[in-house]
Design an enzyme around this catalytic site. Structure first.
Site, PDB file in Angstrom:
ATOM      1  N   CYS A  89       9.915  -1.352  13.094  1.00 38.90           N
ATOM      2  CA  CYS A  89       9.363  -0.070  12.672  1.00 38.90           C
ATOM      3  C   CYS A  89      10.442   0.665  11.890  1.00 38.90           C
ATOM      4  CB  CYS A  89       8.933   0.731  13.890  1.00 38.90           C
ATOM      5  SG  CYS A  89       8.353   2.357  13.470  1.00 38.90           S
ATOM      6  N   LEU A  90      10.275   0.745  10.581  1.00 42.96           N
ATOM      7  CA  LEU A  90      11.282   1.386   9.747  1.00 42.96           C
ATOM      8  C   LEU A  90      10.557   2.317   8.762  1.00 42.96           C
ATOM      9  CD1 LEU A  90      14.374   1.134   9.509  1.00 42.96           C
ATOM     10  CD2 LEU A  90      14.032  -0.492   7.671  1.00 42.96           C
TER      11      LEU A  90
END
Lengths: 203, 527
Positions: A89-90
């Site tokens: 998750c970026l």
């Protein structure tokens, strides 16, 4: 293929003058759109000493669409799914945040920054995020243990990889039994669970 | 007779007046002094609370051009008051979700912060055009050919035109983004305005872009909703807020004829409130078929109430769970059966009666649900069939005109009857879902009486409506149909009025708590 020039340039930058702790290779010379990256666990973190494999896939619309990055090595981290997918998750890679001027080197650096400073407020693994927030020492212990076992599995695999090829095994089931046999012979210095696990995960 | 006819058809077409009446407030005589100033849609929100209880809400329908006009007006207004360009005014308005008052207030207080937050940084204003800059290399594609055409917004981040175009088409076509497309530079939140976009992209893309911008206006405003009917581009404005939905059922009708709930965008579900509808639909999706099957094929163990399916011929049942042995036919203890195997003749025995009672009790809730569900489903199906008949009606009317020499206006009673049938069935359908969740008291008896009256009237009208074409020409039947139509409509209004009033005043008692998932903890039981 307007993107090739850009990708070639970025690749050159990343290989000749790589960011700290990041090694980029191209697994297949004819395909610029798949990169393999080895990320060194940052010092002074639970991941120190570990080596993490990342797969970077560049879409054909790159740089107008964000690349996708996944962990090939399992990692104990609030923002990476703890499964064989290794999704990250970026925020930078979300379609509404991605800018075509963003460089892969800075994306990779922010992945490394994520290892230095996990973001438990935005977790993919809620349980690990809770642990990180509430019981930091337990988290560090688990993350370290994870790094160690992953390294060990890798080591063993490297060691026996030649043997697997020598035996001419292709079928998943054959390989599985092969490793069970290897274990049964009792020469390997790992517990059966790890051999089995490595067999399941990496294929 | 003729004058009578005229009069009756006026009465019976009241309902389609509601549907077809275009630009005006819809409620007509049921207007409750609700704000009907044409463009005061922001102020009108505040008046919702004051509105008197009833089953109709005030709303307005806008066509796409009206929506565009509204946007333009707002933009012009802000453009004049704040002395900024129209593009900037539009971006600011979008940033403030079209809340003009807040925008002006905030902008007066601290203009530079507002501009920054909305992605309109105040750096040097240069003329925006495509040009080639000597020594330029595009940071996106890494091309550096001399004479490469490039473009930059006010922020000065310059990229080649090809990259800009591709970036914009990716955003507009790929991601459906319009109002919040930023400069392609990393970390720069300057928003690309409509004029810059027009310079850069092809007309098709511009069209799509303006289409999307137009959508964000509707989506940003809580008082506006798209008509959910397929291919309908109209927008409905209604001031009912989300937190009022437990006390009002805001049914609106689009110009296209589609009637829907403004709260949840589902088809008209009066008199049942949205939350109840949501539960009911979920329950039906989960339960109905399973429940039917269970009811038809199983019985419960008289001892532990496990549901049992009989899969062999023998009546000697042994519950797998509690090992209780009983007779499938009489539900009595098997041990009392002695030697009369496979043939139960012991109906009068006490243990059997008790077991059957227990069985019946455990079935009550299921039976109750099926009772309401079957009636609900029946009206749903009938409404669908009525729709088919509506299309046939049109043919019938033409035929009737030819055969009986009646004028177009004289056969309109059939269309009115058909529409009344549709609406009444829709209402009846939801009365059953509503009734399922009602706890019994005096009010429910009145409700059920209203429901019964409407149902009888509807069935009678439905029956008349299906008579062969030859008898439809009979003036006596025509009057009967018109009478019945207006009676149905009246009964429907009475039922809706009664339920809506009680709902608004919180007098219904439900057997389920609906407050849990709704925004406001306000079930009708609280007063």
């Amino acid at each position: 293929m307007t993107s090739n020039k850009r990708i070639t340039k970025e690749l050159a930058e990343c290989t000749t003058n790589p960011p700290v702790g990041i090694t980029v290779t191209l697994p297949n010379d004819s395909d610029l759109h798949t990169w393999h990256v080895i990320l060194d666990g940052p010092e002074d973190t639970a991941y120190a000493g570990g080596k993490f494999g990342l797969v970077v896939k560049l879409p054909t619309e790159y740089p107008f669409k964000a690349p996708t990055i996944t962990f090939a090595t399992r990692i104990y981290h609030p923002n990476v799914t703890n499964d064989s997918l290794g999704n990250i998750c970026l925020g930078l890679l979300k379609s509404d945040k991605w800018k075509p001027s963003t460089r892969l080197s800075s994306v990779l650096e922010s992945v490394r920054a994520l290892l230095e400073e996990p973001q438990p407020e935005d977790p993919l693994e809620a349980r690990i995020a809770d642990e990180y927030r509430n019981d930091r020492s337990e988290f560090d212990k688990n993350a370290k243990a994870y790094v160690q076992s992953e390294m060990k599995v890798r080591e063993i695999q490297m060691k026996w990889n030649g043997l697997e090829q020598y035996a001419g095994l292709q079928d998943q089931e054959e390989k599985r039994w092969f490793w069970i046999m290897v274990w049964a012979i009792g020469k390997a210095k790992v517990r059966p669970k790890e051999v089995m696990a490595s067999d399941d995960e990496d294929q | 007779m003729d004058t009578d006819d005229e009069f009756m058809s006026n009465v019976s077409s009241d309902e389609d007046m509601i549907q077809d009446d275009s630009d005006n407030e819809v409620s007509g005589d049921e207007d409750f002094g609700f704000d009907d100033e044409p463009d005061a849609y922001i102020d009108s929100q505040k008046d919702t609370e004051k509105k008197k209880a009833a089953y109709e809400v005030s709303f307005k329908v806008y066509e796409p051009t009206d929506v565009q006009k509204q946007q333009d007006e707002l933009v012009n207004e802000v453009n004049m008051i704040l002395d900024i360009s129209k593009e900037e005014a539009a971006i600011l308005l979008r940033h403030f979700r079209w809340n003009k008052e807040r925008l002006i207030e905030d902008y007066m207080d601290r203009p530079s912060q507002v501009l920054d937050a909305a992605g309109l940084s105040q750096s040097s204003v240069r003329e925006l055009k495509i040009r080639s800059v000597p020594g330029f290399a595009c940071d996106i594609c890494c091309e550096d050919d001399p004479g490469l055409e490039s473009f930059a917004l006010k922020c000065g981040h310059r990229y080649c035109v090809d990259c800009y175009r591709q970036y914009l088409s990716q955003k507009i076509l790929g991601e459906g983004e319009a109002a919040r497309i930023q400069c392609p530079s990393e970390g720069c939140n300057l928003i690309i305005d409509a004029r810059s976009l027009d310079i850069l992209v092809t007309p098709e893309l511009t069209e799509r872009y303006h289409d999307l911008l137009h959508r964000t206006y509707v989506e940003d405003k809580d008082t506006l909703k798209w008509c959910p009917a397929p291919d309908c581009e109209n927008v409905v404005e209604c001031a009912v807020k989300k937190k009022d939905l437990d006390r009002i059922v805001p049914t609106v009708a689009c110009l296209c004829g589609h009637r829907f709930c403004f709260g949840c965008a589902l088809n008209d579900h009066q008199p049942a409130p949205c939350e109840l509808v949501k539960r009911w639909l979920k329950k039906c999706a989960d339960d109905s078929e399973t429940a039917n099957w269970i009811s038809a094929n199983t019985k419960e163990c008289p001892k532990c109430n496990s549901t049992i399916e009989k899969n062999g011929g023998c009546n000697h049942m042994t519950c797998r769970k509690c090992k209780h042995e009983f007779c499938w036919m009489c539900m009595g203890l098997w041990s009392e059966h002695g030697t009369s195997w496979y043939n139960c003749n012991r109906f009068e025995e006490k243990s059997g009666v008790e077991a059957r009672d227990a069985q019946a009790r455990s079935r009550i809730s299921l039976e109750r649900y099926l009772h309401y569900y079957n009636r609900y489903a029946n009206h749903e199906q009938s409404a669908r069939l009525d729709k088919d008949i509506y299309h046939k009606t049109e043919k019938k009317m033409v035929q009737l005109q030819k055969e009986s020499g009646m004028s177009w206006i004289e056969v309109q009673y059939l269309s009115a009857a058909s529409q009344a049938l549709q609406m009444c069935r829709q209402t009846l359908m939801w009365t059953y879902a509503f009734a399922f969740y009602l706890a019994r008291n005096n009010l429910t008896e009145i409700f059920e009486d209203n429901q019964k009256d409407l149902e009888m009237a509807v069935e009678a009208l439905s029956e008349m409506f299906e008579r062969p074409i030859t008898s439809l020409a009979d003036p006596k039947l025509k009057v009967e149909i018109m009478d019945k139509t207006s009676y149905c409509n009246k009964r429907r209004v009475i039922l809706l009025e009664d339920t809506a009033q009680n709902l608004a005043e919180g007098r219904w008692t439900f057997n389920t708590d609906f407050s849990g998932s709704s925004a406001n903890a306000g079930t009708s039981t609280r007063r």
